[in-house]
Design a protein around this motif. Sequence first.
Motif, short mmCIF file in Angstrom:
data_model
loop_
_atom_site.label_atom_id
_atom_site.label_comp_id
_atom_site.label_asym_id
_atom_site.label_seq_id
_atom_site.Cartn_x
_atom_site.Cartn_y
_atom_site.Cartn_z
N GLN A 1 -51.80 48.44 65.22
CA GLN A 1 -52.70 47.39 64.71
C GLN A 1 -53.99 47.40 65.50
OE1 GLN A 1 -50.89 43.53 64.51
NE2 GLN A 1 -52.65 42.58 63.51
N VAL A 2 -55.11 47.20 64.79
CA VAL A 2 -56.40 47.10 65.45
C VAL A 2 -57.02 45.78 65.03
CG1 VAL A 2 -58.66 48.17 65.75
CG2 VAL A 2 -56.66 49.61 65.28
N GLY A 3 -57.42 44.98 65.98
CA GLY A 3 -58.01 43.72 65.56
C GLY A 3 -58.42 42.84 66.73
N ARG A 4 -59.00 41.69 66.39
CA ARG A 4 -59.39 40.74 67.43
C ARG A 4 -58.13 40.22 68.12
NH1 ARG A 4 -62.19 35.97 65.33
NH2 ARG A 4 -60.55 36.10 63.76
N PRO A 5 -58.22 39.86 69.41
CA PRO A 5 -57.03 39.40 70.12
C PRO A 5 -56.29 38.31 69.37
CG PRO A 5 -58.83 39.69 71.65
CD PRO A 5 -59.39 39.96 70.29
N ILE A 6 -57.04 37.37 68.79
CA ILE A 6 -56.36 36.25 68.15
C ILE A 6 -55.58 36.70 66.92
CG2 ILE A 6 -58.42 35.58 66.80
CD1 ILE A 6 -57.21 32.63 67.86
N ASP A 7 -56.11 37.69 66.22
CA ASP A 7 -55.40 38.21 65.05
C ASP A 7 -54.15 38.96 65.47
OD1 ASP A 7 -57.29 37.18 63.38
OD2 ASP A 7 -58.56 38.97 63.50
N ILE A 8 -54.30 39.71 66.55
CA ILE A 8 -53.16 40.47 67.04
C ILE A 8 -52.03 39.51 67.40
CG2 ILE A 8 -52.32 41.94 68.94
CD1 ILE A 8 -54.19 43.58 67.40
N TYR A 9 -52.40 38.39 68.00
CA TYR A 9 -51.38 37.44 68.44
C TYR A 9 -50.83 36.62 67.27
CZ TYR A 9 -48.84 34.16 71.33
OH TYR A 9 -47.84 33.43 71.90
N LYS A 10 -51.74 36.13 66.45
CA LYS A 10 -51.32 35.22 65.38
C LYS A 10 -50.77 35.94 64.16
CE LYS A 10 -52.40 31.00 66.71
NZ LYS A 10 -53.27 29.85 66.69
N ASN A 11 -51.39 37.05 63.84
CA ASN A 11 -50.97 37.74 62.63
C ASN A 11 -50.60 39.19 62.88
OD1 ASN A 11 -51.61 35.46 60.94
ND2 ASN A 11 -53.75 35.99 61.40
N PRO A 12 -49.57 39.41 63.67
CA PRO A 12 -49.16 40.81 63.88
C PRO A 12 -48.74 41.40 62.55
CG PRO A 12 -47.54 39.30 64.79
CD PRO A 12 -48.70 38.46 64.38
N VAL B 1 -45.63 44.97 67.00
CA VAL B 1 -46.72 44.20 67.60
C VAL B 1 -46.24 42.78 67.92
CG1 VAL B 1 -49.05 43.31 67.28
CG2 VAL B 1 -48.47 45.61 66.48
N ALA B 2 -45.48 42.20 66.99
CA ALA B 2 -44.98 40.84 67.22
C ALA B 2 -44.12 40.78 68.47
CB ALA B 2 -44.19 40.38 66.01
N ASP B 3 -43.39 41.86 68.69
CA ASP B 3 -42.50 41.90 69.84
C ASP B 3 -43.23 42.24 71.12
OD1 ASP B 3 -40.05 41.76 71.13
OD2 ASP B 3 -39.81 43.93 71.01
N PHE B 4 -44.15 43.22 71.04
CA PHE B 4 -44.81 43.71 72.25
C PHE B 4 -45.87 42.74 72.75
CE2 PHE B 4 -47.80 46.33 74.65
CZ PHE B 4 -46.93 46.87 75.57
N VAL B 5 -46.58 42.13 71.81
CA VAL B 5 -47.62 41.18 72.21
C VAL B 5 -47.01 39.77 72.17
CG1 VAL B 5 -49.90 40.28 71.69
CG2 VAL B 5 -49.39 42.69 71.28
N GLY B 6 -46.93 39.16 73.31
CA GLY B 6 -46.30 37.85 73.38
C GLY B 6 -44.79 37.99 73.24
N THR B 7 -44.12 36.83 73.06
CA THR B 7 -42.68 36.84 72.93
C THR B 7 -42.33 36.34 71.53
OG1 THR B 7 -42.62 36.21 75.23
CG2 THR B 7 -40.56 36.02 74.02
N SER B 8 -41.32 36.95 70.93
CA SER B 8 -40.88 36.49 69.61
C SER B 8 -39.38 36.43 69.54
CB SER B 8 -41.39 37.44 68.52
OG SER B 8 -42.79 37.41 68.43
N ASN B 9 -38.88 35.49 68.74
CA ASN B 9 -37.46 35.50 68.39
C ASN B 9 -37.34 36.28 67.10
OD1 ASN B 9 -36.28 33.59 70.36
ND2 ASN B 9 -37.78 32.20 69.43
N PHE B 10 -36.36 37.19 67.06
CA PHE B 10 -36.20 38.01 65.86
C PHE B 10 -34.89 37.70 65.17
CE2 PHE B 10 -39.49 40.53 67.81
CZ PHE B 10 -40.18 41.00 66.71
N PHE B 11 -34.94 37.69 63.83
CA PHE B 11 -33.71 37.58 63.04
C PHE B 11 -33.77 38.66 61.98
CE2 PHE B 11 -35.03 33.32 64.34
CZ PHE B 11 -33.91 32.89 65.04
#
Lengths: 361, 582
Positions: A215-226, A231-241
Amino acid sequence: MGRDLKLENLTKRYGHLTAVDHVDLEIQEGEFICFLGPSGCGKTTVLRMITGFETVTEGKVIFDNRVINDLIPKKREFGIVFQSYALFPNMTVEENIAFGLKMRKMPKKVIAERVDVMLDLIGLSGWRRLYPAQLSGGQQQRVALVRALAPDPQVLLLDEPLSALDAKIRLRLRAEIKRLQQELKKTMIHVTHDQEEALSIADRVVVMEGGQFRQVGRPIDIYKNPTCSFVADFVGTSNFFKGSRTGDVVDIRKRKIKVKKNGAGVEEAVSLAIRPENVEVFKKEAPPRVDEPMNLVSGRIEVVVFQGAAVRLLINIDGEEVIADINEKEFGQRSLKRGDEIYLYFPPEAFLVFADGEGKK
Amino acid sequence: MNPIEPSGKRFSTWFSADNLFTGVIMAFLLVILAVFLLYPVVDICRLSFFKDGAFSLHNYLDYFSEPRIFRSFYNSMFVSTVTMVITTVLAFLFAYGLTRTTMPGKGFFYTVSTLPLIAPTIIQALALILLFGRNGVITRYLLDTSWNIYGATGIIVGEILYCFPNALFILYTTLSAVDTRLDEAAQSLGASALKTFFKVTLPSAKYGIASAAALTFNLTITDFGIPVVIGGDYSVLATEIVNKVFGLQRFDLGATISVILLVPSITAFAINYYLTRKSYAMISGQARPFIQPSRPLKKWAFTAYSALICACILLVFITVFLGSFVKTWPYDFSLTLKHFDFPSLGASVPLWTAFWNSVLEPGTFRTMIAIKYAPIWTSLLVSLVVAVVGASITLVAAYIIEKKKPRGEQLLYALSVLPAAIPGVVLGLGYVLAFNKPYFLIYGTIWIIIINVVIANFTLGVLSGTANLKQIDKSVEEAAVSLGAGPVTTFTRIVFPLSKVAFLSTTTFYFMRAMTTISAVLFLVSAQIKLAAIEIIFLDVDGRTASANAMCTVVVLIVALFLIVMRITTGSSGFTGMSASK
């Protein structure tokens, strides 16, 4: 248009191993770009192909509208800051800074002035006659930073410049790099495996995995809209189901969960991700009124980790672990503690839904 | 808008200064090593395998069918094996004392044990003859026995004394690298001290031990100085080569024996090389913790042992020094300087003669210094040139191998390491065969000697260079390049200053080798060009033992002086902040 840097179909192979796999990117002049990824993802290899220390297997590196694949590093006139500082141990601070200027055969007077400016920039004027070994790690890296900037390079490349430093100094220097970039308006390309660093410093972040840009994008997009589960897992923490989706309902083995309406009614395998701060926690005695009762589940607090402004709860729901972050004030007001039976609520709109197969995990 | 492609694809990469720089130096080094290392060795093989232009094993059949000649092979193997076993055991115990006990005087013991490195190998033989020879002070004077040390015993004792520091260095490194906490762990688990030694300490040092043994074997079997002086009728391969060539003018037989000598010597070298790498791979890199105080018995036993070994080594030097100052050993111990007035050795070096003529008044003293000391001045000149040239060329070779890694780098590395496997006598003979030709203009000058010594000791220079360069972070060079430095500037401004310590130690090493080497240059000296170390042998063979001692003393003093000067000058020029950036 300024002197942009363009990567076209860039590829690096070592024998059978593909380190960088057909990547494309346009970097505008004055932009601060951060390559982020786990070790071995190819981010440093991309950087080294830009610097010229690594040859290009396929594709092009284009700068100022010229293909520079075969240009030797010296001719590119890009500044580089290394993880290991790489100061010349046999030269003083000012000799280090003057080195690049001397190589460009600048007049002595100009060199002296420029060195002064650079030393002022990092506030180390009093240290000019010391040798690198006499400086702390943070000071050394600041010297390395202005040594690379002194000859006024077209692009500054930073290869994990903060990784070798202590946490406190890392934060200070990170801010200093950002300040310098804004003052000098220089194109900077920064490589790091620290997601917090990447998000806080860059104009745009490139998340890499397995030699590809995820993914390429602004930091906020990377975080909010992986855009993928990696990306959702690597950037920040996420619970996965993991589960299968039909319309806006996802069946995750033991229960069904409502997500935002999205897509057709076809059944497909998906991964759901939700950030810990979006998980809501309520005491068992005070069940909340919610829009989607389906998403309200009960669990028990297993571990409480105090993290300063936030408190992280590890919650057990039927043997599965879910992470929830609530702010410290709320935590106190609700008098939650380890062992409490609680309700968790997953707001449907907080879920990110990734079709399986697009990303791993 | 399409980006501009550079015209002439890859042109700029190919002809970049960097590749040109690496390529030219690489080619230069390969040519030098091919001409001055491979060619002479190949020439020896050719001569031994061909008779009248046709391939033949005639020479070898001759050698192996003549029991009297074949003896030398057996003798060499015997002497080398015995020396190897004894030296390894002695050096291991010494190294153990230095690294694993809290005995006093470690620095002194270590320094004394390295002394043999600064003298020509004959010094041990000369000392043993003065002590245990036909007119030995112990055999004749104290015990009045007819027994003497000539032959196998003398060679073995001499070689042990000579090889000791070499074996010690490997074992010392091994034992200080192996984590002593392993020993402590074993003991805390209930193992007795003896059991710990045999089950933990010894096995963990096994590669180092085997490598020290192989090195000792190689040094002994290739040595010429000790057997020629003390061997008497006991012929070994190295002396046999020289006999065949000098005595019988049979170059073909000399070449044949050389090839036979190459087999065990290359084997021993290969084993040593392989094991050294293995043993270094075991180094944990962890800081060495505090050694627990040794029990008094252990402590004093090791102190006494180390003192005894050091006494033997010092005795060698003291004996030879004394031998050069007393009138008639062992009958008249009054002091004299007459042995330092060497018999007219007949060669002169115009440069030096002119120099001494200009500084000294005419007279017998000037004749002595300017003419009779000519071999010493030649040796000094050769050694200084060798030191600078050898250290520079091996550093450059190490730089190419370690940092540039061009195509063919492994070939360059193999050729750089090879010289240590080739006995000096063999390389020297190879030079005679290969270069004693009218069109080869430098033959018969000091230049051929300089080249020979540089090549013969190439291995250590390159190995210490690569070991040092490994420690320089690759990014330091990349930083220089990214700031606009070319390959030459990067080398002179960054790499060389950072390699200065290694460079100076290689310089010292080369100087020592050039002053003391015998076997390699034996064939290259002539009536015009003489070297001090070789003159020791000739004086001894002439029966002028006292003068041989005196010459040996002079050589030792010059090397010692050089070491002191180097220590003083480099000690004060070491700049602060050199200790890497990490």
